[in-house]
Design an enzyme around this catalytic site. Sequence first.
Site, PDB file in Angstrom:
ATOM      1  N   HIS A  47     -11.036   4.314   5.215  1.00  0.00           N
ATOM      2  CA  HIS A  47     -12.231   4.894   6.643  1.00  0.00           C
ATOM      3  C   HIS A  47     -12.448   5.892   5.956  1.00  0.00           C
ATOM      4  CE1 HIS A  47     -10.824   2.841   9.975  1.00  0.00           C
ATOM      5  NE2 HIS A  47      -9.082   3.220   9.937  1.00  0.00           N
TER       6      HIS A  47
ATOM      7  N   HIS B  89      -2.566   4.755  -0.883  1.00  0.00           N
ATOM      8  CA  HIS B  89      -3.771   4.369   0.035  1.00  0.00           C
ATOM      9  C   HIS B  89      -2.758   3.204   0.732  1.00  0.00           C
ATOM     10  CE1 HIS B  89      -5.124   6.429   3.888  1.00  0.00           C
ATOM     11  NE2 HIS B  89      -5.714   4.468   4.074  1.00  0.00           N
TER      12      HIS B  89
HETATM   13 FE   LIG Z   1      -5.231   6.640   7.890  1.00  0.00          FE
HETATM   14 FE   LIG Z   2      -6.293   4.498   5.560  1.00  0.00          FE
END
Ligand SMILES: [Fe+2]
Ligand SMILES: [Fe+2]
Length: 269
Positions: free
Chosen positions: A71, A157
């Site tokens: 993001h 991540h």
């Molecule tokens: Fe997140």
């Molecule tokens: Fe993420």
Amino acid sequence: MASIKVLMFGDIVGRVGRRAVVAVMPELKKKYKPDLTIANVENLAHGVGVTPSTLDEVRQAGVDFFTSGNHIWDKPEVVMMFEDKNLPLLRPANYPLGVPGRGVALVSISGNRQILITNLMGRVFMPQQFDCPFRKIDSILEEYKEIPRAATIIDFHAEATSEKVAFGLYVDGRASAVLGTHTHVPTADAEVLPGGTAYVSDIGMVGAKGTVIGVDKKNILKKFLTQMPAAHEMPEGGVCAVNAVCVTIDETNQRAVSIERIYREVEII
Ligand SMILES: [Fe+2]
Ligand SMILES: [Fe+2]
């Protein structure tokens, strides 16, 4: 034993998450006395992306360095923010060559010591076509192998726990910590792996309770029931879950000694 402590928050989600970090930092700093505090900020600004003012808010609270994820690009001003080469913010290192920002940094801490931080994205269940994180970490560790440092911290991540566990075992003995982010849901598997790498599949979020991974439940439930698109609404207040870990590292050999889960709840008005 000369040891260092690294405190890391998982994905901070929106205003409620930012306020909660501001609220808990004094107590956590006092209790853990971290040499470095890191947070994942991919959801910092109203749930997606990061802006100068939202980053400033958590920097002022005492967070030293920031990682991110898929993001990171959702607020377009981040590209301009990356023009500052000293910005203490990483984007995943396995984006294609030429993408703005950096995915690896050497961070100075007290006592003239340095910590290597990198941020990588998993590929399982991710729509983007990232470079292989396994081969990428090999090349990063090779590039920095002569650089003296007290610790090496990786924010991995990723969506799938299988990929995260595999990555942790792949890196075990070559980094001080592999700390998972992205799912916003904390996992109960924090441990020091046999080779000395502290590992957790997901730290968990700093975000409002009673939400769907930080987003107001109303529209999300409607989306699941109807399969129609729904706007993401962010809660303005409420009880916030604060998920973090504290990793203690023997700086003489960069191996982790312990990883402790941290959980707090804060009421945000
Ligand atoms: Fe997140
Ligand atoms: Fe993420």
